[in-house]
Design an enzyme around this catalytic site. Structure first.
Site, PDB file in Angstrom:
ATOM      1  N   HIS A 257       0.830  -1.198   0.000  1.00  0.00           N
ATOM      2  CA  HIS A 257       0.000   0.000   0.000  1.00  0.00           C
ATOM      3  C   HIS A 257       0.865   1.248   0.000  1.00  0.00           C
ATOM      4  CE1 HIS A 257      -3.285   2.733   0.848  1.00  0.00           C
ATOM      5  NE2 HIS A 257      -4.046   1.772   0.392  1.00  0.00           N
ATOM      6  N   ASP A 308      -8.025  -5.369  -0.907  1.00  0.00           N
ATOM      7  CA  ASP A 308      -8.423  -6.239  -2.018  1.00  0.00           C
ATOM      8  C   ASP A 308      -8.134  -7.718  -1.787  1.00  0.00           C
ATOM      9  OD1 ASP A 308      -9.430  -4.350  -3.960  1.00  0.00           O
ATOM     10  OD2 ASP A 308      -7.407  -3.527  -3.933  1.00  0.00           O
TER      11      ASP A 308
HETATM   12  C1  COA Z   1      -0.469  -0.695  -3.902  1.00  0.00           C
HETATM   13  C2  COA Z   1       0.775  -0.420  -4.692  1.00  0.00           C
HETATM   14  C3  COA Z   1       0.396   0.040  -6.104  1.00  0.00           C
HETATM   15  C4  COA Z   1       1.562   0.685  -3.982  1.00  0.00           C
HETATM   16  O1  COA Z   1       2.582   1.036  -4.816  1.00  0.00           O
HETATM   17  P1  COA Z   1       3.809   1.961  -4.379  1.00  0.00           P
HETATM   18  O2  COA Z   1       3.483   2.766  -3.198  1.00  0.00           O
HETATM   19  O3  COA Z   1       4.234   2.694  -5.608  1.00  0.00           O
HETATM   20  O4  COA Z   1       4.884   0.925  -3.944  1.00  0.00           O
HETATM   21  P2  COA Z   1       6.072   0.426  -4.827  1.00  0.00           P
HETATM   22  O5  COA Z   1       5.531  -0.179  -6.086  1.00  0.00           O
HETATM   23  O6  COA Z   1       7.041   1.539  -4.970  1.00  0.00           O
HETATM   24  O7  COA Z   1       6.648  -0.714  -3.905  1.00  0.00           O
HETATM   25  C5  COA Z   1       7.806  -0.619  -3.106  1.00  0.00           C
HETATM   26  C6  COA Z   1       8.550  -1.935  -3.219  1.00  0.00           C
HETATM   27  O8  COA Z   1       7.689  -3.014  -2.814  1.00  0.00           O
HETATM   28  C7  COA Z   1       7.462  -3.892  -3.900  1.00  0.00           C
HETATM   29  N1  COA Z   1       6.051  -4.229  -3.904  1.00  0.00           N
HETATM   30  C8  COA Z   1       4.999  -3.420  -3.624  1.00  0.00           C
HETATM   31  N2  COA Z   1       3.860  -4.089  -3.717  1.00  0.00           N
HETATM   32  C9  COA Z   1       4.192  -5.339  -4.058  1.00  0.00           C
HETATM   33  C10 COA Z   1       3.442  -6.489  -4.293  1.00  0.00           C
HETATM   34  N3  COA Z   1       2.084  -6.454  -4.204  1.00  0.00           N
HETATM   35  N4  COA Z   1       4.077  -7.623  -4.624  1.00  0.00           N
HETATM   36  C11 COA Z   1       5.423  -7.652  -4.714  1.00  0.00           C
HETATM   37  N5  COA Z   1       6.188  -6.590  -4.499  1.00  0.00           N
HETATM   38  C12 COA Z   1       5.578  -5.448  -4.170  1.00  0.00           C
HETATM   39  C13 COA Z   1       7.809  -3.101  -5.148  1.00  0.00           C
HETATM   40  O9  COA Z   1       8.183  -3.930  -6.208  1.00  0.00           O
HETATM   41  C14 COA Z   1       8.959  -2.271  -4.642  1.00  0.00           C
HETATM   42  O10 COA Z   1      10.092  -3.078  -4.557  1.00  0.00           O
HETATM   43  P3  COA Z   1      11.520  -2.511  -4.946  1.00  0.00           P
HETATM   44  O11 COA Z   1      11.777  -1.399  -3.961  1.00  0.00           O
HETATM   45  O12 COA Z   1      12.412  -3.690  -4.806  1.00  0.00           O
HETATM   46  O13 COA Z   1      11.405  -2.014  -6.345  1.00  0.00           O
HETATM   47  C15 COA Z   1       1.666  -1.692  -4.767  1.00  0.00           C
HETATM   48  O14 COA Z   1       1.931  -2.148  -3.473  1.00  0.00           O
HETATM   49  C16 COA Z   1       1.046  -2.772  -5.610  1.00  0.00           C
HETATM   50  O15 COA Z   1       1.215  -2.775  -6.830  1.00  0.00           O
HETATM   51  N6  COA Z   1       0.260  -3.712  -4.995  1.00  0.00           N
HETATM   52  C17 COA Z   1      -0.389  -4.743  -5.742  1.00  0.00           C
HETATM   53  C18 COA Z   1      -1.674  -4.206  -6.366  1.00  0.00           C
HETATM   54  C19 COA Z   1      -2.747  -3.994  -5.332  1.00  0.00           C
HETATM   55  O16 COA Z   1      -3.003  -4.840  -4.490  1.00  0.00           O
HETATM   56  N7  COA Z   1      -3.409  -2.834  -5.435  1.00  0.00           N
HETATM   57  C20 COA Z   1      -4.478  -2.483  -4.546  1.00  0.00           C
HETATM   58  C21 COA Z   1      -4.070  -1.386  -3.622  1.00  0.00           C
HETATM   59  S1  COA Z   1      -5.309  -1.086  -2.394  1.00  0.00           S
END
Ligand code: COA
Length: 372
Positions: A257, A308
């Protein structure tokens, strides 16, 4: 100029609709835990739009208003029938249908507060009718007209299935709606606010928000969680599946998140609902597998489940088709979008940030005939 990728941590507006402070989510100061345990969805919508809980009389009047506004113009239903059913995702159908609703609303461009509130009631009431009608039409069934005496939650399940839900299903669905209703400046809500800050109309704001919610990093995650559970098939296979996905840098849907780093306060409610409902359906494998994945992702990556993750097995246990999960999110979240849209109009300023330019400089114009 310094940039913040993804606007992380940027405070872009003030709002009194909902807050996330120290990992605690409130709707206008009411803790989500209290609302999840006690509130009806109708009460929550009233709260979001009026900054107060309704008294008995106000709730009765509001519930009646919603029930009376739930009929969708026939033209909009007919258009749903004309979609290429086999290839249209229900979120795309919903996005188009909501845009289409505006064409049949004489008040669509009327910008008084009263007219905008009337449109809010209509949109809140009509989204469930559209989602359930589309779900039935593509199964070759007729849409079911809403029953005015049913609760918002019961009506959705009634219109979807053609029969009234039992009390447990109604309560579970109500709780899921309460938990999804608002969430501060999430991506779709921000989209809605950006759109209406140009003084565009309410329908445009909600249509834009549906487009943003559809993406897999936002509302589209719940459907993909279920696809993953299906793929894994059994709790014993979860470990190898998740480890391989993480090694391949594949995101595990339903985890992580932007704001919560110590856990999403909504997830525990959905986890408990998943446990109870899968127990009732005799399919506790979905809950067991989810718990296993939860443990592995937490241990391996330190990432916690978001709203989710467990909602997937909750909706599945309620017998809902998997591509209807995200439209259900929209049916609930439209209440938050509308609250934020009304708030934006009240104290509006165009939302127009800047970009740091990273392209080439001082390019020389080349006539078309000379270009390679
Ligand atoms: C929610 C979300 C978009 C937040 O994104 P964000 O704040 O930009 O976080 P980041 O994508 O920068 O993640 C930070 C790190 O955690 C990792 N990470 C974050 N969510 C992850 C996940 N669901 N699975 C695997 N790795 C994840 C990223 O790859 C990143 O790793 P890195 O530093 O090695 O590159 C992200 O966690 C995600 O894509 N989750 C899955 C989709 C989801 O469930 N969305 C619903 C949100 S309520």
């Amino acid at each position: 100029m310094s940039t913040t990728k993804g606007l992380e941590g940027i405070v872009a507006t003030t709002s009194s609709v909902s807050s996330i402070i120290d990992g605690v989510l409130t709707y206008h100061g009411y803790n989500i835990d209290d609302l999840a345990d006690n509130a009806t969805f109708e009460e929550v919508v009233y709260l979001l739009w009026n900054n107060k809980l309704p008294n008995k009389e106000e709730l009765e009047t509001f519930t009646k208003e919603l029930a009376q506004a739930s009929t969708v113009p026939q033209e909009v239903l007919d258009q749903l029938r004309s979609f290429p059913i086999d290839q249209v995702h229900p979120m795309a159908a919903l996005r188009t249908a909501v845009s289409n609703l505006a064409l049949f609303d004489e008040e669509a461009d009327e910008m008084t507060e009263e007219a905008n509130r009337r449109k809010a009631v209509r949109l809140q009431a009509q989204l469930p009718t559209i989602v359930t009608a589309f779900a039935r039409i593509r199964q070759g069934k007729e849409p079911v007209a809403p029953k005015q005496e049913l609760s918002f939650a019961a009506n959705f399940l009634y219109m979807l299935n053609g029969e009234e839900p039992d009390e447990i299903s109604e309560k579970a669905f109500n709780k899921a709606l309460v938990l999804h209703a608002d969430h501060e400046l999430n991506a779709s809500t921000f989209t809605a606010r950006v759109c209406v800050a140009t003084l565009s109309d309410v329908y445009s704001g909600v249509t834009a928000a549906i487009g943003a919610l559809k993406g897999p990093l936002h509302g589209g995650a719940n459907e993909r969680v279920m696809a993953m559970l299906n793929d894994i098939g059994d709790a014993d296979k979860a470990e190898s599946y998740i480890k391989e996905a993480l090694e391949n840098k594949t995101k595990i849907m339903g985890f992580g998140h932007r704001v919560y780093k110590d856990g999403d306060p909504r997830a525990k409610h959905l986890r408990e609902m998943s446990r109870q409902l899968t127990d009732i359906t005799g399919e506790s494998k979905w809950y067991d597998m989810s718990v296993k994945i939860d443990e592995i992702v937490t241990n391996e990556k330190g990432l916690l489940p978001n709203v989710d993750f467990y909602s997937a097995s909750v909706y599945h246990s309620l017998g809902i088709e998997h591509d209807i999960f995200t439209p259900i999110f929209a049916v609930s979240r439209v209440s938050g979008w509308l609250a934020h849209i009304l708030e934006q109009y009240e104290n509006n300023r165009l939302i127009r940030p800047r970009a740091e330019y990273t392209g080439p400089d001082k390019q020389e114009w080349i006539p078309l005939k000379d270009r390679k």
